[in-house]
Design an enzyme around this catalytic site. Sequence first.
Site, mmCIF file in Angstrom:
data_model
loop_
_atom_site.group_PDB
_atom_site.id
_atom_site.type_symbol
_atom_site.label_atom_id
_atom_site.label_comp_id
_atom_site.label_asym_id
_atom_site.label_seq_id
_atom_site.Cartn_x
_atom_site.Cartn_y
_atom_site.Cartn_z
ATOM 1 N N GLN A 218 7.569 0.156 18.099
ATOM 2 C CA GLN A 218 7.578 -0.453 16.777
ATOM 3 C C GLN A 218 6.424 0.108 15.920
ATOM 4 O OE1 GLN A 218 9.716 -2.848 15.722
ATOM 5 N NE2 GLN A 218 10.753 -2.929 17.662
ATOM 6 N N ASP B 181 -4.040 10.307 6.570
ATOM 7 C CA ASP B 181 -4.003 8.933 7.075
ATOM 8 C C ASP B 181 -5.380 8.297 6.837
ATOM 9 O OD1 ASP B 181 -2.126 7.289 9.179
ATOM 10 O OD2 ASP B 181 -4.249 6.837 9.461
ATOM 11 N N TRP C 264 0.832 -1.210 0.000
ATOM 12 C CA TRP C 264 0.000 0.000 0.000
ATOM 13 C C TRP C 264 0.868 1.263 0.000
ATOM 14 C CZ3 TRP C 264 0.060 3.648 3.982
ATOM 15 C CH2 TRP C 264 0.654 3.259 5.185
ATOM 16 N N SER D 174 3.760 -0.584 12.619
ATOM 17 C CA SER D 174 3.166 -1.799 12.021
ATOM 18 C C SER D 174 3.775 -2.054 10.653
ATOM 19 C CB SER D 174 1.662 -1.639 11.836
ATOM 20 O OG SER D 174 1.017 -1.601 13.068
ATOM 21 N N TYR E 296 7.010 -1.389 8.103
ATOM 22 C CA TYR E 296 8.431 -1.051 8.200
ATOM 23 C C TYR E 296 8.952 -0.362 6.936
ATOM 24 C CZ TYR E 296 8.436 -3.489 12.594
ATOM 25 O OH TYR E 296 8.178 -3.848 13.895
ATOM 26 N N HIS E 297 8.384 0.793 6.651
ATOM 27 C CA HIS E 297 8.903 1.726 5.649
ATOM 28 C C HIS E 297 8.757 3.078 6.342
ATOM 29 C CE1 HIS E 297 9.393 3.536 1.538
ATOM 30 N NE2 HIS E 297 8.862 4.561 2.223
ATOM 31 N N HIS F 280 7.907 6.302 8.002
ATOM 32 C CA HIS F 280 6.830 7.280 7.855
ATOM 33 C C HIS F 280 6.668 8.032 9.163
ATOM 34 C CE1 HIS F 280 5.017 3.527 9.300
ATOM 35 N NE2 HIS F 280 4.240 4.318 10.029
ATOM 36 N N VAL F 281 6.116 9.236 9.058
ATOM 37 C CA VAL F 281 5.974 10.110 10.232
ATOM 38 C C VAL F 281 4.500 10.497 10.372
ATOM 39 C CG1 VAL F 281 6.639 12.361 11.187
ATOM 40 C CG2 VAL F 281 8.335 11.002 9.940
HETATM 41 N N1 GTA Z 1 -3.471 6.795 3.704
HETATM 42 O O1 GTA Z 1 -3.730 2.303 2.868
HETATM 43 C C1 GTA Z 1 -3.474 3.196 3.669
HETATM 44 C C2 GTA Z 1 -3.026 2.970 5.000
HETATM 45 N N2 GTA Z 1 -2.773 1.847 5.723
HETATM 46 C C3 GTA Z 1 -2.907 0.477 5.307
HETATM 47 C C4 GTA Z 1 -2.342 2.216 6.958
HETATM 48 N N3 GTA Z 1 -2.316 3.558 7.020
HETATM 49 C C5 GTA Z 1 -2.723 4.057 5.823
HETATM 50 N N4 GTA Z 1 -2.863 5.327 5.421
HETATM 51 C C6 GTA Z 1 -3.303 5.553 4.151
HETATM 52 N N5 GTA Z 1 -3.582 4.505 3.305
HETATM 53 O O2 GTA Z 1 -1.505 5.592 10.989
HETATM 54 C C7 GTA Z 1 -1.868 4.371 8.140
HETATM 55 C C8 GTA Z 1 -2.328 3.843 9.482
HETATM 56 C C9 GTA Z 1 -1.243 4.341 10.432
HETATM 57 C C10 GTA Z 1 -0.031 4.447 9.541
HETATM 58 C C11 GTA Z 1 0.965 3.359 9.827
HETATM 59 O O3 GTA Z 1 -0.466 4.287 8.204
HETATM 60 O O4 GTA Z 1 -3.606 4.329 9.818
HETATM 61 P P1 GTA Z 1 2.326 2.495 11.891
HETATM 62 O O5 GTA Z 1 3.153 1.678 10.968
HETATM 63 O O6 GTA Z 1 3.022 3.204 12.967
HETATM 64 O O7 GTA Z 1 1.229 1.517 12.366
HETATM 65 O O8 GTA Z 1 1.534 3.595 11.078
HETATM 66 P P2 GTA Z 1 0.082 1.612 13.455
HETATM 67 O O9 GTA Z 1 -0.056 2.965 13.979
HETATM 68 O O10 GTA Z 1 0.217 0.481 14.399
HETATM 69 O O11 GTA Z 1 -1.114 1.190 12.588
HETATM 70 P P3 GTA Z 1 -2.574 1.389 12.839
HETATM 71 O O12 GTA Z 1 -3.209 0.622 11.757
HETATM 72 O O13 GTA Z 1 -2.844 2.833 12.931
HETATM 73 O O14 GTA Z 1 -2.920 0.680 14.259
HETATM 74 C C12 GTA Z 1 -2.754 1.268 15.540
HETATM 75 C C13 GTA Z 1 -4.021 1.183 16.348
HETATM 76 O O15 GTA Z 1 -4.898 2.196 15.879
HETATM 77 C C14 GTA Z 1 -4.803 -0.106 16.189
HETATM 78 O O16 GTA Z 1 -4.364 -1.130 17.036
HETATM 79 C C15 GTA Z 1 -6.168 0.372 16.544
HETATM 80 O O17 GTA Z 1 -6.300 0.477 17.941
HETATM 81 C C16 GTA Z 1 -6.237 1.763 16.001
HETATM 82 N N6 GTA Z 1 -6.843 1.865 14.682
HETATM 83 C C17 GTA Z 1 -6.340 1.378 13.538
HETATM 84 N N7 GTA Z 1 -7.128 1.658 12.491
HETATM 85 C C18 GTA Z 1 -8.173 2.352 12.981
HETATM 86 C C19 GTA Z 1 -9.313 2.928 12.386
HETATM 87 N N8 GTA Z 1 -9.553 2.858 11.061
HETATM 88 N N9 GTA Z 1 -10.159 3.553 13.195
HETATM 89 C C20 GTA Z 1 -9.921 3.669 14.507
HETATM 90 N N10 GTA Z 1 -8.846 3.150 15.130
HETATM 91 C C21 GTA Z 1 -7.995 2.503 14.391
#
Ligand code: GTA
Length: 311
Positions: free
Chosen positions: A244, A179, A149, A246, A248-249, A251-252
Amino acid sequence: MRRDNGNVSTNAEANVQHPLSGFELKAVLRESARDKTIFLHGKVSSGSENCNDAVIILEKTPFQMDTVSSLLKNDPELKLQLKNDIYGVYHLSPSPELNEIKTTVICPASEKHIKKYLQQEVYVIHETEDDYKAITLPYIESQSFSIQWVYNILEKKAEAERIVYENPDPTNGFVLIPDFKWNQKQVEDLYLIAICHQRGIRSLRDLTVDHLPLLKNILEEGKEAILKRYSIHGNKLRIYLHYQPSYYHLHVHFTVLGHDAPGSSVERAHLLCDVIQNIESNPQYYKTRTLTFALREDEALLKKFKELRDI
Ligand code: GTA
Protein backbone atom coordinates in the site's frame (compact mmCIF):
# COMPACT_ATOMS: atom_id res chain seq x y z
CA MET A 1 2.16 34.11 -0.47
CA ARG A 2 -0.15 31.96 1.60
CA ARG A 3 -3.24 29.94 0.72
CA ASP A 4 -4.95 28.58 3.78
CA ASN A 5 -7.22 26.26 1.79
CA GLY A 6 -4.28 24.52 0.13
CA ASN A 7 -1.73 25.08 2.89
CA VAL A 8 0.75 26.69 0.54
CA SER A 9 3.14 29.27 1.87
CA THR A 10 6.58 30.60 1.05
CA ASN A 11 9.25 32.25 3.14
CA ALA A 12 8.73 35.45 1.20
CA GLU A 13 5.75 36.15 3.42
CA ALA A 14 6.40 38.82 5.99
CA ASN A 15 6.05 37.78 9.63
CA VAL A 16 6.53 34.10 8.91
CA GLN A 17 6.27 32.17 12.14
CA HIS A 18 9.21 29.90 12.90
CA PRO A 19 8.03 26.34 12.10
CA LEU A 20 9.35 25.12 15.46
CA SER A 21 8.14 28.07 17.51
CA GLY A 22 7.66 27.10 21.18
CA PHE A 23 8.67 23.50 20.46
CA GLU A 24 8.00 21.10 23.31
CA LEU A 25 8.96 17.42 23.04
CA LYS A 26 6.13 14.97 23.79
CA ALA A 27 7.66 11.66 22.76
CA VAL A 28 10.36 9.98 20.73
CA LEU A 29 8.36 7.97 18.21
CA ARG A 30 11.25 6.05 16.72
CA GLU A 31 14.98 6.31 16.25
CA SER A 32 17.54 4.48 14.22
CA ALA A 33 21.24 4.57 15.05
CA ARG A 34 21.95 2.91 11.69
CA ASP A 35 20.06 5.50 9.63
CA LYS A 36 21.08 8.38 11.96
CA THR A 37 17.43 9.42 12.09
CA ILE A 38 15.04 10.25 14.92
CA PHE A 39 11.25 10.77 14.67
CA LEU A 40 9.74 13.05 17.33
CA HIS A 41 6.25 14.02 18.43
CA GLY A 42 6.11 17.56 19.76
CA LYS A 43 3.88 20.55 20.28
CA VAL A 44 4.55 23.81 18.46
CA SER A 45 2.70 27.06 18.90
CA SER A 46 1.03 28.58 15.86
CA GLY A 47 -0.17 32.07 16.63
CA SER A 48 -0.81 33.31 20.14
CA GLU A 49 -3.11 30.66 21.55
CA ASN A 50 -2.96 27.57 19.29
CA CYS A 51 -0.68 24.68 20.02
CA ASN A 52 -0.38 22.07 17.32
CA ASP A 53 0.84 18.50 17.28
CA ALA A 54 3.87 18.14 15.06
CA VAL A 55 5.99 15.28 13.79
CA ILE A 56 9.61 16.26 13.39
CA ILE A 57 12.11 14.05 11.59
CA LEU A 58 15.80 14.77 12.15
CA GLU A 59 18.25 13.06 9.86
CA LYS A 60 22.02 13.41 9.62
CA THR A 61 22.76 13.94 5.95
CA PRO A 62 25.19 11.86 3.87
CA PHE A 63 28.71 13.18 3.21
CA GLN A 64 29.18 15.14 0.00
CA MET A 65 32.16 14.18 -2.13
CA ASP A 66 32.94 17.79 -3.06
CA THR A 67 33.04 19.15 0.49
CA VAL A 68 34.32 16.18 2.49
CA SER A 69 37.98 17.18 2.21
CA SER A 70 37.20 20.61 3.79
CA LEU A 71 36.29 18.74 6.96
CA LEU A 72 39.87 17.68 7.46
CA LYS A 73 41.87 20.60 6.10
CA ASN A 74 43.75 23.19 8.19
CA ASP A 75 44.24 21.05 11.31
CA PRO A 76 40.63 20.98 12.58
CA GLU A 77 40.06 20.58 16.30
CA LEU A 78 39.98 16.89 17.23
CA LYS A 79 39.10 15.48 20.67
CA LEU A 80 40.93 12.24 21.33
CA GLN A 81 38.68 9.34 22.37
CA LEU A 82 41.06 6.42 22.05
CA LYS A 83 44.61 5.78 20.90
CA ASN A 84 46.08 2.30 20.61
CA ASP A 85 49.11 1.58 18.45
CA ILE A 86 48.23 2.75 14.91
CA TYR A 87 44.50 3.17 15.78
CA GLY A 88 43.05 6.51 16.81
CA VAL A 89 39.41 7.56 17.36
CA TYR A 90 38.57 11.28 17.64
CA HIS A 91 35.56 13.57 17.86
CA LEU A 92 35.55 16.19 15.13
CA SER A 93 33.22 19.20 15.42
CA PRO A 94 32.81 20.58 11.90
CA SER A 95 31.61 24.07 11.05
CA PRO A 96 27.79 24.38 10.82
CA GLU A 97 27.67 24.42 6.99
CA LEU A 98 29.37 21.01 6.94
CA ASN A 99 27.23 19.63 9.74
CA GLU A 100 23.67 19.97 8.47
CA ILE A 101 20.73 18.07 9.93
CA LYS A 102 17.83 17.58 7.52
CA THR A 103 14.70 18.56 9.43
CA THR A 104 11.24 17.59 8.21
CA VAL A 105 8.28 19.20 9.98
CA ILE A 106 4.72 17.89 9.58
CA CYS A 107 2.40 20.36 11.30
CA PRO A 108 -0.38 20.13 12.20
CA ALA A 109 0.13 16.37 12.38
CA SER A 110 -2.90 14.11 12.67
CA GLU A 111 -3.10 11.10 15.00
CA LYS A 112 -2.53 9.00 11.87
CA HIS A 113 0.74 10.81 11.09
CA ILE A 114 1.94 10.28 14.66
CA LYS A 115 1.12 6.56 14.48
CA LYS A 116 2.78 6.24 11.07
CA TYR A 117 6.18 7.12 12.51
CA LEU A 118 5.80 5.18 15.77
CA GLN A 119 7.96 2.07 16.14
CA GLN A 120 5.56 -0.86 15.77
CA GLU A 121 5.28 -4.55 15.07
CA VAL A 122 4.40 -5.29 11.44
CA TYR A 123 2.25 -8.10 10.05
CA VAL A 124 1.99 -9.53 6.54
CA ILE A 125 -1.40 -9.40 4.81
CA HIS A 126 -2.38 -11.32 1.68
CA GLU A 127 -5.11 -9.19 0.13
CA THR A 128 -7.39 -11.01 -2.33
CA GLU A 129 -9.55 -9.28 -4.93
CA ASP A 130 -12.53 -9.63 -2.56
CA ASP A 131 -10.54 -8.30 0.41
CA TYR A 132 -9.68 -5.25 -1.63
CA LYS A 133 -13.30 -4.56 -2.49
CA ALA A 134 -14.71 -5.33 0.97
CA ILE A 135 -11.98 -4.01 3.27
CA THR A 136 -9.26 -1.93 1.65
CA LEU A 137 -11.28 0.17 -0.78
CA PRO A 138 -13.85 1.35 1.82
CA TYR A 139 -10.93 2.11 4.16
CA ILE A 140 -9.11 4.17 1.48
CA GLU A 141 -12.30 6.05 0.69
CA SER A 142 -13.01 6.85 4.32
CA GLN A 143 -9.69 7.63 5.94
CA SER A 144 -6.59 7.95 3.81
CA PHE A 145 -4.13 10.86 4.16
CA SER A 146 -5.02 14.09 2.39
CA ILE A 147 -3.43 14.41 -1.06
CA GLN A 148 -3.68 18.19 -1.16
CA TRP A 149 0.13 18.37 -1.34
CA VAL A 150 -0.03 16.33 -4.59
CA TYR A 151 -2.57 18.70 -6.16
CA ASN A 152 -0.43 21.64 -5.06
CA ILE A 153 2.50 20.18 -7.02
CA LEU A 154 0.41 19.37 -10.11
CA GLU A 155 -1.17 22.85 -10.08
CA LYS A 156 2.23 24.55 -9.47
CA LYS A 157 1.02 25.99 -6.17
CA ALA A 158 3.94 24.42 -4.34
CA GLU A 159 7.43 23.19 -5.22
CA ALA A 160 7.05 24.51 -8.80
CA GLU A 161 10.69 25.58 -8.90
CA ARG A 162 11.78 22.03 -7.99
CA ILE A 163 10.16 20.29 -10.97
CA VAL A 164 12.80 18.32 -12.87
CA TYR A 165 10.62 17.27 -15.80
CA GLU A 166 7.00 17.47 -16.87
CA ASN A 167 4.93 15.76 -19.53
CA PRO A 168 1.83 17.99 -19.41
CA ASP A 169 -0.59 15.55 -21.08
CA PRO A 170 -3.63 15.32 -18.76
CA THR A 171 -4.09 11.57 -19.37
CA ASN A 172 -0.62 10.19 -19.95
CA GLY A 173 1.55 12.92 -18.47
CA PHE A 174 3.27 13.40 -15.12
CA VAL A 175 5.51 15.64 -13.04
CA LEU A 176 8.94 14.41 -11.91
CA ILE A 177 10.11 16.10 -8.72
CA PRO A 178 12.66 15.48 -5.95
CA ASP A 179 11.08 13.57 -3.10
CA PHE A 180 10.60 15.16 0.29
CA LYS A 181 13.21 12.75 1.67
CA TRP A 182 16.05 13.93 -0.61
CA ASN A 183 17.98 17.13 0.07
CA GLN A 184 19.37 17.09 -3.51
CA LYS A 185 22.89 17.75 -2.27
CA GLN A 186 24.40 14.43 -3.33
CA VAL A 187 23.27 11.78 -5.81
CA GLU A 188 24.25 8.91 -3.48
CA ASP A 189 20.74 9.04 -1.98
CA LEU A 190 18.93 10.37 -5.06
CA TYR A 191 15.15 10.09 -4.66
CA LEU A 192 12.54 11.51 -7.02
CA ILE A 193 8.84 10.82 -7.50
CA ALA A 194 6.79 10.91 -10.68
CA ILE A 195 3.23 12.06 -9.97
CA CYS A 196 0.68 11.43 -12.72
CA HIS A 197 -1.58 14.27 -13.88
CA GLN A 198 -4.61 12.03 -14.19
CA ARG A 199 -6.71 12.06 -11.04
CA GLY A 200 -8.54 9.10 -9.59
CA ILE A 201 -5.87 6.39 -10.08
CA ARG A 202 -5.51 5.41 -6.45
CA SER A 203 -2.89 2.68 -6.59
CA LEU A 204 -1.58 -0.43 -8.32
CA ARG A 205 -5.04 -1.99 -7.88
CA ASP A 206 -6.60 0.51 -10.33
CA LEU A 207 -4.10 -0.11 -13.12
CA THR A 208 -5.26 -1.66 -16.43
CA VAL A 209 -4.13 -1.64 -20.08
CA ASP A 210 -5.56 1.88 -20.34
CA HIS A 211 -2.72 3.07 -18.12
CA LEU A 212 0.12 1.43 -20.08
CA PRO A 213 0.95 4.60 -22.10
CA LEU A 214 1.17 6.58 -18.84
CA LEU A 215 3.33 3.94 -17.12
CA LYS A 216 5.64 3.66 -20.13
CA ASN A 217 6.00 7.45 -20.31
CA ILE A 218 6.93 7.57 -16.62
CA LEU A 219 9.49 4.79 -17.07
CA GLU A 220 11.16 6.05 -20.24
CA GLU A 221 10.87 9.83 -19.85
CA GLY A 222 11.66 9.63 -16.13
CA LYS A 223 14.91 7.75 -16.82
CA GLU A 224 15.85 10.18 -19.62
CA ALA A 225 15.21 13.23 -17.43
CA ILE A 226 17.31 11.82 -14.59
CA LEU A 227 20.16 11.00 -16.99
CA LYS A 228 20.04 14.52 -18.39
CA ARG A 229 19.85 16.31 -15.02
CA TYR A 230 21.92 14.07 -12.73
CA SER A 231 24.01 11.97 -15.19
CA ILE A 232 22.66 8.77 -13.65
CA HIS A 233 21.85 6.05 -16.13
CA GLY A 234 18.57 4.11 -15.97
CA ASN A 235 20.44 0.92 -15.15
CA LYS A 236 21.44 2.51 -11.82
CA LEU A 237 17.85 3.28 -10.80
CA ARG A 238 15.26 1.42 -8.76
CA ILE A 239 11.89 2.50 -10.21
CA TYR A 240 8.87 1.25 -8.28
CA LEU A 241 5.40 1.77 -6.85
CA HIS A 242 4.37 1.12 -3.27
CA TYR A 243 1.50 -1.12 -2.34
CA GLN A 244 0.00 0.00 0.00
CA PRO A 245 1.11 3.59 -0.58
CA SER A 246 0.52 6.28 2.05
CA TYR A 247 -1.01 8.64 -0.51
CA TYR A 248 -3.62 7.28 -2.92
CA HIS A 249 -2.82 9.25 -6.07
CA LEU A 250 -0.66 7.24 -8.45
CA HIS A 251 3.03 8.04 -8.14
CA VAL A 252 6.26 6.21 -8.90
CA HIS A 253 9.46 6.24 -6.82
CA PHE A 254 12.89 6.66 -8.47
CA THR A 255 15.78 5.87 -6.14
CA VAL A 256 19.40 5.13 -6.88
CA LEU A 257 20.63 1.54 -6.43
CA GLY A 258 22.84 1.38 -3.38
CA HIS A 259 20.57 3.71 -1.43
CA ASP A 260 18.49 1.65 0.93
CA ALA A 261 15.45 3.95 0.79
CA PRO A 262 12.64 3.32 3.31
CA GLY A 263 9.91 1.32 1.57
CA SER A 264 12.14 -0.44 -0.97
CA SER A 265 11.65 -3.87 0.62
CA VAL A 266 9.97 -6.73 -1.29
CA GLU A 267 6.74 -6.59 0.71
CA ARG A 268 6.11 -3.00 -0.41
CA ALA A 269 7.94 -2.15 -3.66
CA HIS A 270 6.69 -3.26 -7.09
CA LEU A 271 9.14 -2.56 -9.92
CA LEU A 272 7.51 -0.46 -12.63
CA CYS A 273 8.99 -2.61 -15.44
CA ASP A 274 7.39 -5.71 -13.84
CA VAL A 275 4.07 -3.89 -13.38
CA ILE A 276 4.02 -3.02 -17.10
CA GLN A 277 4.82 -6.61 -18.11
CA ASN A 278 2.23 -8.07 -15.74
CA ILE A 279 -0.52 -5.88 -17.21
CA GLU A 280 0.62 -6.69 -20.75
CA SER A 281 0.40 -10.41 -20.06
CA ASN A 282 -2.91 -10.15 -18.16
CA PRO A 283 -4.94 -6.92 -18.41
CA GLN A 284 -6.77 -7.82 -15.15
CA TYR A 285 -3.58 -8.66 -13.26
CA TYR A 286 -3.79 -6.00 -10.54
CA LYS A 287 -7.57 -6.20 -10.28
CA THR A 288 -7.58 -9.93 -9.57
CA ARG A 289 -4.26 -11.00 -8.03
CA THR A 290 -3.74 -11.49 -4.32
CA LEU A 291 -1.30 -8.76 -3.30
CA THR A 292 0.94 -9.09 -0.27
CA PHE A 293 2.03 -6.21 1.96
CA ALA A 294 2.86 -5.47 5.58
CA LEU A 295 0.84 -3.32 7.97
CA ARG A 296 1.86 -1.79 11.28
CA GLU A 297 0.13 -2.99 14.44
CA ASP A 298 -1.72 0.24 15.09
CA GLU A 299 -2.99 0.79 11.55
CA ALA A 300 -6.74 1.00 11.13
CA LEU A 301 -6.52 -1.13 7.99
CA LEU A 302 -4.94 -3.98 9.95
CA LYS A 303 -7.72 -3.71 12.53
CA LYS A 304 -10.29 -4.01 9.71
CA PHE A 305 -8.56 -7.14 8.34
CA LYS A 306 -8.51 -8.63 11.86
CA GLU A 307 -12.21 -7.89 12.37
CA LEU A 308 -13.37 -9.26 9.03
CA ARG A 309 -10.84 -11.99 8.22
CA ASP A 310 -9.24 -14.77 10.19
CA ILE A 311 -5.69 -13.41 10.41
N1 GTA B 1 8.22 16.40 -2.98
O1 GTA B 1 5.06 17.42 0.17
C1 GTA B 1 5.75 16.56 -0.37
C2 GTA B 1 5.71 15.17 -0.03
N2 GTA B 1 5.00 14.45 0.87
C3 GTA B 1 4.02 14.93 1.81
C4 GTA B 1 5.35 13.14 0.75
N3 GTA B 1 6.27 13.03 -0.22
C5 GTA B 1 6.51 14.27 -0.73
N4 GTA B 1 7.34 14.65 -1.71
C6 GTA B 1 7.40 15.97 -2.03
N5 GTA B 1 6.60 16.89 -1.38
O2 GTA B 1 8.35 9.06 -0.87
C7 GTA B 1 6.87 11.80 -0.71
C8 GTA B 1 7.23 10.83 0.40
C9 GTA B 1 7.15 9.48 -0.30
C10 GTA B 1 6.14 9.72 -1.40
C11 GTA B 1 4.83 9.06 -1.11
O3 GTA B 1 5.91 11.12 -1.47
O4 GTA B 1 8.51 11.10 0.92
P1 GTA B 1 3.98 6.63 -0.61
O5 GTA B 1 2.59 7.11 -0.82
O6 GTA B 1 4.33 5.33 -1.19
O7 GTA B 1 4.18 6.73 0.91
O8 GTA B 1 5.00 7.68 -1.21
P2 GTA B 1 5.34 6.28 1.89
O9 GTA B 1 6.52 5.83 1.16
O10 GTA B 1 4.77 5.41 2.95
O11 GTA B 1 5.57 7.61 2.63
P3 GTA B 1 6.75 8.03 3.44
O12 GTA B 1 6.31 9.31 4.02
O13 GTA B 1 7.95 8.03 2.58
O14 GTA B 1 6.93 6.95 4.64
C12 GTA B 1 7.62 5.71 4.53
C13 GTA B 1 8.65 5.57 5.62
O15 GTA B 1 9.78 6.35 5.26
C14 GTA B 1 8.23 6.10 6.98
O16 GTA B 1 7.51 5.18 7.74
C15 GTA B 1 9.57 6.39 7.57
O17 GTA B 1 10.16 5.20 8.03
C16 GTA B 1 10.40 6.86 6.41
N6 GTA B 1 10.47 8.30 6.27
C17 GTA B 1 9.45 9.11 5.94
N7 GTA B 1 9.84 10.39 5.86
C18 GTA B 1 11.15 10.40 6.15
C19 GTA B 1 12.12 11.43 6.21
N8 GTA B 1 11.82 12.72 5.97
N9 GTA B 1 13.35 11.07 6.53
C20 GTA B 1 13.68 9.79 6.74
N10 GTA B 1 12.81 8.76 6.68
C21 GTA B 1 11.57 9.06 6.40
